[in-house]
Design a protein around this motif. Structure first.
Motif, PDB file in Angstrom:
ATOM      1  N   ASP A  73      31.166 -16.008  10.507  1.00  0.00           N
ATOM      2  CA  ASP A  73      30.898 -17.447  10.387  1.00  0.00           C
ATOM      3  C   ASP A  73      29.794 -17.705   9.357  1.00  0.00           C
ATOM      4  O   ASP A  73      29.854 -18.695   8.619  1.00  0.00           O
ATOM      5  CB  ASP A  73      30.517 -18.043  11.743  1.00  0.00           C
ATOM      6  CG  ASP A  73      31.713 -18.152  12.688  1.00  0.00           C
ATOM      7  OD1 ASP A  73      32.871 -18.074  12.221  1.00  0.00           O
ATOM      8  OD2 ASP A  73      31.478 -18.302  13.905  1.00  0.00           O
ATOM      9  N   ALA A  74      28.803 -16.814   9.294  1.00  0.00           N
ATOM     10  CA  ALA A  74      27.737 -16.954   8.292  1.00  0.00           C
ATOM     11  C   ALA A  74      28.304 -16.773   6.881  1.00  0.00           C
ATOM     12  O   ALA A  74      27.868 -17.447   5.940  1.00  0.00           O
ATOM     13  CB  ALA A  74      26.613 -15.953   8.556  1.00  0.00           C
ATOM     14  N   LEU A  75      29.282 -15.894   6.720  1.00  0.00           N
ATOM     15  CA  LEU A  75      29.928 -15.722   5.414  1.00  0.00           C
ATOM     16  C   LEU A  75      30.704 -16.976   5.028  1.00  0.00           C
ATOM     17  O   LEU A  75      30.637 -17.430   3.881  1.00  0.00           O
ATOM     18  CB  LEU A  75      30.883 -14.525   5.427  1.00  0.00           C
ATOM     19  CG  LEU A  75      30.302 -13.145   5.662  1.00  0.00           C
ATOM     20  CD1 LEU A  75      31.403 -12.096   5.562  1.00  0.00           C
ATOM     21  CD2 LEU A  75      29.176 -12.834   4.714  1.00  0.00           C
ATOM     22  N   ILE A  76      31.432 -17.543   5.982  1.00  0.00           N
ATOM     23  CA  ILE A  76      32.214 -18.748   5.718  1.00  0.00           C
ATOM     24  C   ILE A  76      31.305 -19.887   5.264  1.00  0.00           C
ATOM     25  O   ILE A  76      31.703 -20.726   4.454  1.00  0.00           O
ATOM     26  CB  ILE A  76      33.033 -19.131   6.970  1.00  0.00           C
ATOM     27  CG1 ILE A  76      34.140 -18.094   7.200  1.00  0.00           C
ATOM     28  CG2 ILE A  76      33.633 -20.530   6.833  1.00  0.00           C
ATOM     29  CD1 ILE A  76      34.828 -18.204   8.549  1.00  0.00           C
ATOM     30  N   ASP A  82      28.458 -19.748  -4.788  1.00  0.00           N
ATOM     31  CA  ASP A  82      27.115 -19.282  -4.419  1.00  0.00           C
ATOM     32  C   ASP A  82      27.202 -17.851  -3.914  1.00  0.00           C
ATOM     33  O   ASP A  82      28.277 -17.363  -3.556  1.00  0.00           O
ATOM     34  CB  ASP A  82      26.514 -20.150  -3.313  1.00  0.00           C
ATOM     35  CG  ASP A  82      26.046 -21.506  -3.811  1.00  0.00           C
ATOM     36  OD1 ASP A  82      25.984 -21.707  -5.038  1.00  0.00           O
ATOM     37  OD2 ASP A  82      25.752 -22.361  -2.970  1.00  0.00           O
ATOM     38  N   THR A  83      26.065 -17.203  -3.879  1.00  0.00           N
ATOM     39  CA  THR A  83      25.983 -15.867  -3.299  1.00  0.00           C
ATOM     40  C   THR A  83      24.731 -15.786  -2.431  1.00  0.00           C
ATOM     41  O   THR A  83      23.805 -16.582  -2.583  1.00  0.00           O
ATOM     42  CB  THR A  83      25.902 -14.762  -4.376  1.00  0.00           C
ATOM     43  OG1 THR A  83      24.739 -14.976  -5.180  1.00  0.00           O
ATOM     44  CG2 THR A  83      27.147 -14.733  -5.249  1.00  0.00           C
ATOM     45  N   LYS A  84      24.738 -14.847  -1.536  1.00  0.00           N
ATOM     46  CA  LYS A  84      23.557 -14.481  -0.756  1.00  0.00           C
ATOM     47  C   LYS A  84      23.471 -12.966  -0.789  1.00  0.00           C
ATOM     48  O   LYS A  84      24.478 -12.280  -0.987  1.00  0.00           O
ATOM     49  CB  LYS A  84      23.675 -14.971   0.687  1.00  0.00           C
ATOM     50  CG  LYS A  84      23.539 -16.472   0.817  1.00  0.00           C
ATOM     51  CD  LYS A  84      23.317 -16.876   2.246  1.00  0.00           C
ATOM     52  CE  LYS A  84      23.045 -18.378   2.292  1.00  0.00           C
ATOM     53  NZ  LYS A  84      22.774 -18.834   3.644  1.00  0.00           N
ATOM     54  N   THR A  85      22.266 -12.473  -0.561  1.00  0.00           N
ATOM     55  CA  THR A  85      22.098 -11.020  -0.512  1.00  0.00           C
ATOM     56  C   THR A  85      22.368 -10.517   0.898  1.00  0.00           C
ATOM     57  O   THR A  85      22.339 -11.279   1.864  1.00  0.00           O
ATOM     58  CB  THR A  85      20.684 -10.605  -0.934  1.00  0.00           C
ATOM     59  OG1 THR A  85      19.758 -11.093   0.044  1.00  0.00           O
ATOM     60  CG2 THR A  85      20.336 -11.105  -2.331  1.00  0.00           C
ATOM     61  N   ALA A  90      21.400 -10.804   6.608  1.00  0.00           N
ATOM     62  CA  ALA A  90      20.850 -10.045   7.731  1.00  0.00           C
ATOM     63  C   ALA A  90      19.816 -10.877   8.493  1.00  0.00           C
ATOM     64  O   ALA A  90      19.829 -10.922   9.725  1.00  0.00           O
ATOM     65  CB  ALA A  90      20.232  -8.742   7.226  1.00  0.00           C
ATOM     66  N   LEU A  91      18.923 -11.543   7.758  1.00  0.00           N
ATOM     67  CA  LEU A  91      17.926 -12.393   8.412  1.00  0.00           C
ATOM     68  C   LEU A  91      18.584 -13.518   9.203  1.00  0.00           C
ATOM     69  O   LEU A  91      18.158 -13.835  10.321  1.00  0.00           O
ATOM     70  CB  LEU A  91      16.957 -12.977   7.385  1.00  0.00           C
ATOM     71  CG  LEU A  91      15.917 -12.030   6.813  1.00  0.00           C
ATOM     72  CD1 LEU A  91      15.148 -12.703   5.685  1.00  0.00           C
ATOM     73  CD2 LEU A  91      14.969 -11.565   7.913  1.00  0.00           C
ATOM     74  N   ALA A  97      19.930  -5.142   6.869  1.00  0.00           N
ATOM     75  CA  ALA A  97      20.691  -5.304   5.633  1.00  0.00           C
ATOM     76  C   ALA A  97      21.828  -4.289   5.576  1.00  0.00           C
ATOM     77  O   ALA A  97      22.938  -4.606   5.147  1.00  0.00           O
ATOM     78  CB  ALA A  97      19.779  -5.159   4.418  1.00  0.00           C
ATOM     79  N   GLN A  98      21.573  -3.078   6.050  1.00  0.00           N
ATOM     80  CA  GLN A  98      22.624  -2.057   6.087  1.00  0.00           C
ATOM     81  C   GLN A  98      23.734  -2.488   7.045  1.00  0.00           C
ATOM     82  O   GLN A  98      24.913  -2.358   6.745  1.00  0.00           O
ATOM     83  CB  GLN A  98      22.056  -0.706   6.511  1.00  0.00           C
ATOM     84  CG  GLN A  98      23.104   0.395   6.535  1.00  0.00           C
ATOM     85  CD  GLN A  98      22.542   1.733   6.962  1.00  0.00           C
ATOM     86  OE1 GLN A  98      21.443   1.820   7.506  1.00  0.00           O
ATOM     87  NE2 GLN A  98      23.292   2.780   6.738  1.00  0.00           N
ATOM     88  N   GLY A  99      23.354  -3.040   8.181  1.00  0.00           N
ATOM     89  CA  GLY A  99      24.348  -3.551   9.132  1.00  0.00           C
ATOM     90  C   GLY A  99      25.165  -4.678   8.531  1.00  0.00           C
ATOM     91  O   GLY A  99      26.373  -4.782   8.765  1.00  0.00           O
ATOM     92  N   ALA A 100      24.509  -5.525   7.742  1.00  0.00           N
ATOM     93  CA  ALA A 100      25.225  -6.622   7.076  1.00  0.00           C
ATOM     94  C   ALA A 100      26.243  -6.054   6.092  1.00  0.00           C
ATOM     95  O   ALA A 100      27.367  -6.556   5.995  1.00  0.00           O
ATOM     96  CB  ALA A 100      24.240  -7.549   6.366  1.00  0.00           C
TER      97      ALA A 100
END
Length: 150
Positions: A73-76, A82-85, A90-91, A97-100
């Protein structure tokens, strides 16, 4: 489960439906079931690649855990272009970040759930779909997010 394969600018993709919702986008695959959901999903993919659609409106039911669904849902929520890291996502989702990165790689409905919009800090990061990072680059260029590629 009904599935329908169609050509895209990135090659053939097969969408799979279960109980009236998309559950998988398969790079390649096969299927010729023309259900209303699958026809509409492929229509929206074609409109996306034609530059006529920036947000998908489809019933989605990926077979993932509750935590993974929150991540998807956060990706959607990342807007077209746009992009996010991995760190930013992860935050937002309470994971590493590895889990993301691993959660992006486990996305069963790529493009429609836009894992390609997540990058490393100063790098593209990976992409587990067919074509790997080259496919990610093509999707980001298509969305006009190519400035980060220069």
């Amino acid at each position: 489960m009904p599935s329908l394969r169609r050509e895209t600018p990135l090659g053939p993709v097969t969408l799979v439906e279960e109980d009236g919702a998309l559950v998988v986008l398969d790079w390649g695959g096969s299927g010729a079931d023309e259900t209303p959901v699958l026809i509409e999903a492929h229509r929206q993919l074609a409109a996306y690649f034609a530059g006529e659609l920036t947000e998908f409106d489809l019933p989605l039911a990926p077979k993932v855990s509750v935590r993974q669904r929150a991540f998807l849902d956060a990706l959607i929520a990342i807007p077209f272009g746009d992009t996010k890291t991995y760190g930013e996502i992860a935050l937002e989702t309470g994971m590493s970040a590895q889990g993301a990165g691993q959660a992006c790689g486990a996305n069963p409905i790529a493009i429609i759930i836009p894992c390609h919009r997540v990058t490393g800090t100063g790098t593209l990061g990976g992409f587990s779909a067919k074509g790997g990072v080259e496919t990610k680059v093509a999707l980001l260029r298509h969305e006009g997010a190519a400035g980060l590629l220069i």
